[in-house]
Design a protein around this motif. Sequence first.
Motif, PDB file in Angstrom:
ATOM      1  N   VAL A  75       0.865  -1.168   0.000  1.00  0.00           N
ATOM      2  CA  VAL A  75       0.000   0.000   0.000  1.00  0.00           C
ATOM      3  C   VAL A  75       0.905   1.221   0.000  1.00  0.00           C
ATOM      4  N   ASP A  80      -3.310   4.746  -1.002  1.00  0.00           N
ATOM      5  CA  ASP A  80      -3.453   3.696  -1.998  1.00  0.00           C
ATOM      6  C   ASP A  80      -4.417   2.632  -1.495  1.00  0.00           C
ATOM      7  N   GLN A  81      -5.180   2.054  -2.403  1.00  0.00           N
ATOM      8  CA  GLN A  81      -6.020   0.898  -2.134  1.00  0.00           C
ATOM      9  C   GLN A  81      -5.700  -0.139  -3.192  1.00  0.00           C
ATOM     10  N   ARG A 156     -10.247  -5.799  -0.956  1.00  0.00           N
ATOM     11  CA  ARG A 156      -9.598  -4.479  -0.955  1.00  0.00           C
ATOM     12  C   ARG A 156      -8.722  -4.388   0.283  1.00  0.00           C
ATOM     13  N   GLU A 158      -6.134  -1.750   2.354  1.00  0.00           N
ATOM     14  CA  GLU A 158      -5.648  -0.388   2.518  1.00  0.00           C
ATOM     15  C   GLU A 158      -4.968  -0.276   3.875  1.00  0.00           C
ATOM     16  N   ASP A 162      -5.504   5.486   6.247  1.00  0.00           N
ATOM     17  CA  ASP A 162      -4.994   6.114   5.024  1.00  0.00           C
ATOM     18  C   ASP A 162      -3.969   7.212   5.306  1.00  0.00           C
TER      19      ASP A 162
END
Length: 167
Positions: A75, A80-81, A156, A158, A162
Motif C-alpha cells: 500500500v 493507496d487501495q 480491498r 488499505e 490512510d
Amino acid sequence: TAGPPYLVHVDVNAPGCGDGILQPGEECDHGNSTAGDGCDATCFFEPGFCGEVEPNGTTAEANDGNGCTYFYTQVSPIGDQDYIRVDLPTAGSLRLETYGTSGTQCNGADTHLFLLDGAGTVLGSDDDGGDIPCSLIDPGIDAFASNLPAGTYYVRVEEFGDNNTTP
C-alpha cells in the motif's frame, strides 16, 4: 572518552535478482534466493504466489487473484487501495488475512481488509482481527464471508487510516 554512538554496516550488492530491488524482467525480488518463500532464486513467483500490478485501485483494475494462495502487495503511496479479484466457481467461503513481509507475523503493517461482492458493494471488513495490527476475515467468525454463492468477489486492502504506507 566515549566511542562513536553507532556503527553502520554497508553491503554492496551487484544489481540483479536477489538484491531486493524489483527490476525489469523480475516478477519479485525480496533480497534473497531462498526457495519456498514465494519468490524463487530467479526472481519469479513460485506456484501459489502472485504479486500486484499497478494500477489496481478500483474493481475494474483489480489484479486477478485466482490461483493465488498468497498475494504480495504494497500500500503505497499514502491513500493507496489495492484490489484483488477472486472468482468462486461454486458456493463457498473465503478466509482472508494480511501479514507483514515475514509472511507469518504482522510486523507493524496496520491494514484494513474489505470483502466486496461482484458489484463492488462492501460485504464486511476487518481492522485488527489477525496478528494485531493486521487484518483477518474468518468465515467461522465473520458470517459475511461464509456460504457465499458462486460468483466474483473483490478483496480491498488499505492502510488503516490512510495516513501511512505498508511494506
